[in-house]
Motif scaffolding. Structure first.
Motif, PDB file in Angstrom:
ATOM      1  N   ALA A   1      67.982  29.285-110.297  1.00 47.96           N
ATOM      2  CA  ALA A   1      66.936  29.271-109.273  1.00 47.96           C
ATOM      3  C   ALA A   1      65.638  29.857-109.800  1.00 47.96           C
ATOM      4  O   ALA A   1      64.551  29.300-109.557  1.00 47.96           O
ATOM      5  N   VAL A   2      65.704  30.975-110.539  1.00 42.91           N
ATOM      6  CA  VAL A   2      64.463  31.562-111.050  1.00 42.91           C
ATOM      7  C   VAL A   2      63.882  30.685-112.155  1.00 42.91           C
ATOM      8  O   VAL A   2      62.652  30.607-112.321  1.00 42.91           O
TER       9      VAL A   2
ATOM     10  N   TYR B   1      64.765  42.882-113.403  1.00 45.12           N
ATOM     11  CA  TYR B   1      66.049  42.259-113.679  1.00 45.12           C
ATOM     12  C   TYR B   1      66.311  41.103-112.715  1.00 45.12           C
ATOM     13  O   TYR B   1      66.164  41.251-111.501  1.00 45.12           O
ATOM     14  N   VAL B   2      66.706  39.979-113.265  1.00 47.65           N
ATOM     15  CA  VAL B   2      67.260  38.896-112.463  1.00 47.65           C
ATOM     16  C   VAL B   2      68.764  39.113-112.317  1.00 47.65           C
ATOM     17  O   VAL B   2      69.323  39.016-111.228  1.00 47.65           O
TER      18      VAL B   2
ATOM     19  N   ARG C   1      57.825  34.713-118.122  1.00 47.06           N
ATOM     20  CA  ARG C   1      58.647  34.671-119.329  1.00 47.06           C
ATOM     21  C   ARG C   1      59.948  35.413-119.063  1.00 47.06           C
ATOM     22  O   ARG C   1      60.016  36.240-118.139  1.00 47.06           O
ATOM     23  N   PHE C   2      60.943  35.135-119.878  1.00 52.31           N
ATOM     24  CA  PHE C   2      62.273  35.693-119.645  1.00 52.31           C
ATOM     25  C   PHE C   2      62.807  36.343-120.913  1.00 52.31           C
ATOM     26  O   PHE C   2      62.494  35.916-122.032  1.00 52.31           O
ATOM     27  N   VAL C   3      63.647  37.356-120.691  1.00 51.96           N
ATOM     28  CA  VAL C   3      64.368  38.021-121.777  1.00 51.96           C
ATOM     29  C   VAL C   3      65.846  37.973-121.440  1.00 51.96           C
ATOM     30  O   VAL C   3      66.262  38.433-120.364  1.00 51.96           O
TER      31      VAL C   3
ATOM     32  N   GLY D   1      66.880  25.005-115.464  1.00 48.68           N
ATOM     33  CA  GLY D   1      65.843  25.174-114.451  1.00 48.68           C
ATOM     34  C   GLY D   1      64.445  25.075-115.023  1.00 48.68           C
ATOM     35  O   GLY D   1      63.578  24.410-114.460  1.00 48.68           O
ATOM     36  N   LEU D   2      64.191  25.726-116.156  1.00 39.59           N
ATOM     37  CA  LEU D   2      62.863  25.697-116.764  1.00 39.59           C
ATOM     38  C   LEU D   2      62.435  24.279-117.109  1.00 39.59           C
ATOM     39  O   LEU D   2      61.251  23.957-117.087  1.00 39.59           O
ATOM     40  N   GLN D   3      63.402  23.432-117.460  1.00 40.21           N
ATOM     41  CA  GLN D   3      63.088  22.060-117.820  1.00 40.21           C
ATOM     42  C   GLN D   3      63.110  21.108-116.628  1.00 40.21           C
ATOM     43  O   GLN D   3      62.915  19.901-116.788  1.00 40.21           O
ATOM     44  N   GLY D   4      63.378  21.659-115.436  1.00 38.52           N
ATOM     45  CA  GLY D   4      63.413  20.819-114.251  1.00 38.52           C
ATOM     46  C   GLY D   4      64.628  19.926-114.195  1.00 38.52           C
ATOM     47  O   GLY D   4      64.614  18.897-113.503  1.00 38.52           O
TER      48      GLY D   4
END
Length: 419
Positions: A29-30, A279-280, A305-307, A331-334
């Protein structure tokens, strides 16, 4: 703030461990909320990207009546007088008189007025240089729109672009595609005990994740350059902060290996705090793979951005990749949330109490069965090298032979659509 104080503060504010299925849904989701912007790419540069909008034809397919065979386009009853020839790539004049015909090539436009096509191998030339034969009752041409109509959705947004998609897009008349680019990823390897060459010994072990994690990330659709792999990073908080800040300058996702606990040289949590991350997911109730995390940073301009904090044990790190990184990247790529296929266990697989157990298996896709493999300790890679994925044994259960369970496929070839 001391290292001990920062670690304690991070531990206090971090959310509790998430269930495995909940964690997958949360990170997807994120990722989807932060999906990469759509860009236009020429077809030659679109392979490996993801459709940002549905693929539709610009015209009917085919756009005009198209001969399916080499032969004769005839009008009325025969024998027919030859009045011309039609090749692919040309617009023919209409057949205006009954008893006339034009020679026609496969793929050529059928002239207006044609009532049938006579196959060349089923025709004869008469003494007066006419064509005779009996056309087959079914039309020997493709009608406009037989494959698709103009504007019809052929593929939805979120479809990975591969050679088949590129060919279809070209046939639809597209020169460019609206796509989401591949995420840029980087890897930071933590741990002074790691060797980057030669055999292990004298208390030091070989880094197995520096070479392997970038390859996994590429198989999940990421761009990872050799310069994006950094480490081992010195086991100090300033070195961790500097390395992560530098990696985040260009990357959409930074993976780290090790340092996800709160030991004396585990600096990831205070590093995330120093950089203002939230945090996610902070730890997941899954074995192997404990502890893993995903954190998010949002710039003042809204850039996200994500870690992903991967455990230092190699198999646990791969569990973190399939559990958190794979759905995040979808998710990032849809792309759609990956749906896990079901398999039948060929042998029993133990549960792990209140934790989800991801058990390495060989997957017989013909029989639909999964066979557990050996050498599956958190620090081992031998079992992983012979496996096709992870069977999912849910909390509070164990897997008996014959049980149907989900399986998380490993992306064993670049661009494989399992994920």
């Amino acid at each position: 703030m001391s290292t001990e104080t920062a670690a304690a503060a991070a531990e206090v504010v971090a959310p509790p461990p998430a269930g495995w299925e909940e964690a997958r849904s949360r990170v997807y989701a994120v990722g989807l909320a932060a999906a990469l912007p759509a860009v236009s790419r020429p077809l030659a540069d679109a392979d490996g990207h993801t459709l940002a909008e549905p693929l539709t034809p610009r015209t009917d397919l085919p756009a005009f009546p198209t001969s399916s065979v080499d032969g004769w386009a005839v009008r009325g009853e025969g024998p027919w007088k030859v009045v011309g020839r039609v090749l692919a790539g040309h617009t023919p004049p209409p057949l205006e008189a009954d008893g006339s015909t034009v020679e026609i090539a496969t793929g050529a436009m059928v002239p207006e007025g044609a009532t049938a096509i006579l196959r060349i191998e089923e025709s004869t030339r008469t003494a007066d240089d006419r064509v005779a034969g009996t056309p087959r009752p079914a039309p020997e041409w493709r009608e406009p729109g037989e494959e698709a109509y103009a504007g019809e959705e052929l593929l939805p947004a979120g479809t990975p672009v591969d050679p088949a998609v590129l060919g279809l897009a070209a046939s639809c008349g597209h020169d460019t595609l609206r796509v989401r680019r591949r995420p840029r990823a980087a890897l930071l390897v933590f741990g002074d005990e790691l060797l980057t060459s030669g055999p292990p010994g004298a208390g030091r072990v070989r880094d197995a994740l520096g070479p392997s994690v970038p390859a996994w990330l590429r198989r999940y659709g990421c761009q990872v350059r050799p310069a994006d792999v950094v480490g081992p990073v010195a086991d100090t908080l300033p070195a961790h902060v500097a390395a992560l800040r530098a990696a985040l300058a260009d990357a959409d996702l930074v993976c780290t290996t090790g340092g996800t606990m709160h030991g004396p040289v585990d600096h990831l949590h205070p590093t995330l705090e120093a950089l203002g991350a939230d945090y996610v997911v902070n730890t997941v109730a899954v074995r192997p793979g404990f502890p893993m995390l995903l954190a998010r940073l949002v710039d003042d301009d809204g850039r996200v951005r994500f870690v992903a904090g991967l455990p230092g044990n190699p198999q646990s790190a791969v569990v973190a990749l399939v559990s958190l990184v794979a759905p995040l990247l979808a998710g990032l790529q849809g792309r759609p949330m990956p749906v896990l296929p079901q398999v039948t266990l060929a042998e029993p697989v133990p549960g792990r109490g209140d934790y989800t157990h991801l058990a390495l298996v060989r997957w017989d896709r013909v029989a639909g069965t999964a066979h557990p493999v050996r050498h599956v300790g958190s620090a081992m890679l031998r079992g992983l090298a012979g496996a096709d994925g992870f069977a999912v044994i849910r909390p509070g259960t164990s897997g008996a032979a014959g049980d149907r369970v989900p399986v998380v496929p490993l992306p064993l070839t670049p661009g494989e659509r399992s994920w």
